[in-house]
Design a protein around this motif. Sequence first.
Motif, mmCIF file in Angstrom:
data_model
loop_
_atom_site.group_PDB
_atom_site.id
_atom_site.type_symbol
_atom_site.label_atom_id
_atom_site.label_comp_id
_atom_site.label_asym_id
_atom_site.label_seq_id
_atom_site.Cartn_x
_atom_site.Cartn_y
_atom_site.Cartn_z
ATOM 1 N N ASP A 1 13.087 0.834 -0.955
ATOM 2 C CA ASP A 1 11.660 0.208 -0.390
ATOM 3 C C ASP A 1 11.614 -1.114 -1.255
ATOM 4 O OD1 ASP A 1 10.386 2.461 0.844
ATOM 5 O OD2 ASP A 1 10.911 3.625 -0.733
ATOM 6 N N ILE A 2 12.464 -1.102 -2.470
ATOM 7 C CA ILE A 2 12.200 -2.442 -3.213
ATOM 8 C C ILE A 2 13.082 -3.517 -2.518
ATOM 9 C CG2 ILE A 2 12.549 -3.734 -5.367
ATOM 10 C CD1 ILE A 2 12.743 -0.575 -6.526
ATOM 11 N N PHE A 3 14.321 -2.961 -1.998
ATOM 12 C CA PHE A 3 15.127 -4.020 -1.312
ATOM 13 C C PHE A 3 14.237 -4.399 -0.039
ATOM 14 C CE2 PHE A 3 18.386 -4.958 2.017
ATOM 15 C CZ PHE A 3 19.006 -6.203 1.335
ATOM 16 N N GLU A 4 13.501 -3.654 0.791
ATOM 17 C CA GLU A 4 12.818 -3.981 1.925
ATOM 18 C C GLU A 4 11.641 -5.152 1.723
ATOM 19 O OE1 GLU A 4 10.324 -1.925 5.630
ATOM 20 O OE2 GLU A 4 10.914 -0.706 4.027
ATOM 21 N N ALA A 5 10.982 -4.816 0.483
ATOM 22 C CA ALA A 5 9.882 -5.752 0.123
ATOM 23 C C ALA A 5 10.520 -7.091 -0.042
ATOM 24 C CB ALA A 5 9.029 -4.962 -1.074
ATOM 25 N N THR A 6 11.725 -7.081 -0.836
ATOM 26 C CA THR A 6 12.338 -8.524 -1.213
ATOM 27 C C THR A 6 12.688 -9.204 -0.046
ATOM 28 O OG1 THR A 6 14.206 -7.339 -1.724
ATOM 29 C CG2 THR A 6 12.951 -7.848 -3.618
ATOM 30 N N CYS A 7 13.252 -8.233 0.856
ATOM 31 C CA CYS A 7 13.512 -8.984 2.426
ATOM 32 C C CYS A 7 12.223 -9.472 2.896
ATOM 33 C CB CYS A 7 14.187 -8.087 3.196
ATOM 34 S SG CYS A 7 15.962 -7.749 2.757
ATOM 35 N N ALA A 8 11.177 -8.694 3.094
ATOM 36 C CA ALA A 8 9.863 -9.179 3.599
ATOM 37 C C ALA A 8 9.509 -10.458 2.976
ATOM 38 C CB ALA A 8 9.086 -7.992 3.567
ATOM 39 N N LEU A 9 9.554 -10.594 1.907
ATOM 40 C CA LEU A 9 9.200 -11.842 1.100
ATOM 41 C C LEU A 9 10.014 -12.940 1.206
ATOM 42 C CD1 LEU A 9 7.989 -10.151 -2.211
ATOM 43 C CD2 LEU A 9 6.392 -11.342 -0.946
ATOM 44 N N GLY A 10 11.098 -12.892 2.137
ATOM 45 C CA GLY A 10 12.171 -13.985 2.637
ATOM 46 C C GLY A 10 12.831 -14.145 1.267
ATOM 47 N N PHE A 11 13.251 -13.334 0.396
ATOM 48 C CA PHE A 11 14.219 -13.688 -0.781
ATOM 49 C C PHE A 11 15.614 -13.496 -0.455
ATOM 50 C CE2 PHE A 11 10.611 -12.296 -3.623
ATOM 51 C CZ PHE A 11 9.703 -13.527 -3.431
ATOM 52 N N ASP A 12 15.907 -13.173 0.671
ATOM 53 C CA ASP A 12 17.568 -12.785 0.847
ATOM 54 C C ASP A 12 18.138 -12.233 -0.138
ATOM 55 O OD1 ASP A 12 19.919 -13.242 2.264
ATOM 56 O OD2 ASP A 12 20.219 -15.152 1.667
ATOM 57 N N ASP B 1 0.843 -1.313 0.093
ATOM 58 C CA ASP B 1 0.044 0.031 -0.045
ATOM 59 C C ASP B 1 1.051 1.217 -0.077
ATOM 60 O OD1 ASP B 1 -2.476 -1.560 -0.038
ATOM 61 O OD2 ASP B 1 -2.681 -1.212 2.153
ATOM 62 N N ARG B 2 2.034 1.224 0.638
ATOM 63 C CA ARG B 2 2.826 2.305 0.941
ATOM 64 C C ARG B 2 3.430 2.753 -0.527
ATOM 65 N NH1 ARG B 2 7.768 1.590 4.747
ATOM 66 N NH2 ARG B 2 8.674 0.614 2.863
ATOM 67 N N TRP B 3 3.926 1.579 -1.282
ATOM 68 C CA TRP B 3 4.695 1.724 -2.610
ATOM 69 C C TRP B 3 3.459 2.214 -3.317
ATOM 70 C CZ3 TRP B 3 9.214 1.197 -5.175
ATOM 71 C CH2 TRP B 3 9.065 0.856 -6.351
ATOM 72 N N ASN B 4 2.284 1.726 -3.466
ATOM 73 C CA ASN B 4 1.227 1.994 -4.415
ATOM 74 C C ASN B 4 1.056 3.679 -4.264
ATOM 75 O OD1 ASN B 4 -2.199 2.356 -4.390
ATOM 76 N ND2 ASN B 4 -1.305 1.356 -5.924
#
Length: 286
Positions: A213-224, A19-22
Amino acid sequence: MEHVEAPRTNGSYLEELDDRWNKEILTWAIPQNVVSKFQRPPFHLDPGTFSPRDQKVTDRRLEIIKDRVLAKKAADKKDTTPLTLIDVGAGAGSSLAPIREPFSKITCIEGAPHMAKALRDNLALMYSDSSSYEVVEGIFPDIASTVRPASVVNCSNVVYNVVRLIPFLKALNDLARDLVLLEATLRHPFYRSNPAFKYFWDLDRPNQPTAADIFEATCALGFDPKFESLPLDYRRSTMSTEAMATRLGLGENRFEELEQFMATSPTPENPSVIIWWEPPGNTTGD
């Protein structure tokens, strides 16, 4: 890079990030009261700008592919699967050209019909065998389910066009067996024109979102993921007066004023970054 908290993978946090990204992406829309004063349509993308051209620097994405995919394949004598690539938002082929050599089959996804036409023309020049590539027209990730997974998924300078980040990143990950490469500028690609918008239209432009923000999202998705800042001259090009005028909606009667502004006003830096990861537990095959 800006500080990024340790990843949290619960659904509410992912929804919060999405939502923040959007909201932040939508703030880049130019207000209608300004657009109504434009002397030309803004944001027309010329396929020539995105056509293959000689690279002045070594492409970091190819180095990562060699280190993380080719080396692993060479070490595994039992691995006989062909190397395949998906290029998401391929444009007219400029992002594909420097990394295409190791792959036996390439699938390009492009949503703009005029870009897809230029892409097909350029691919025909790159390859003598048309079976080596295909172009899929459509908006990603809406059409992700129609595309077969590949060894590597590349996505260069597309993500700031995405209004929903989390589904987009998930779809990139789900289509890759070995590696996802996401290249982007540190801030929105139009960030460098912010001072010009203020000067010509008295319009304050956003500073968010960013690659953090992109990096934070990929971290949150568990992608390392890994995050790499690239040199300022990496893919950097000087914006012509014509290109800037198009972005600002200025007619030729203001070119002289624009040229003077561009010559005397500092342009903010906006370096490129690469965020890459190896899909966790992704066993999907071709």
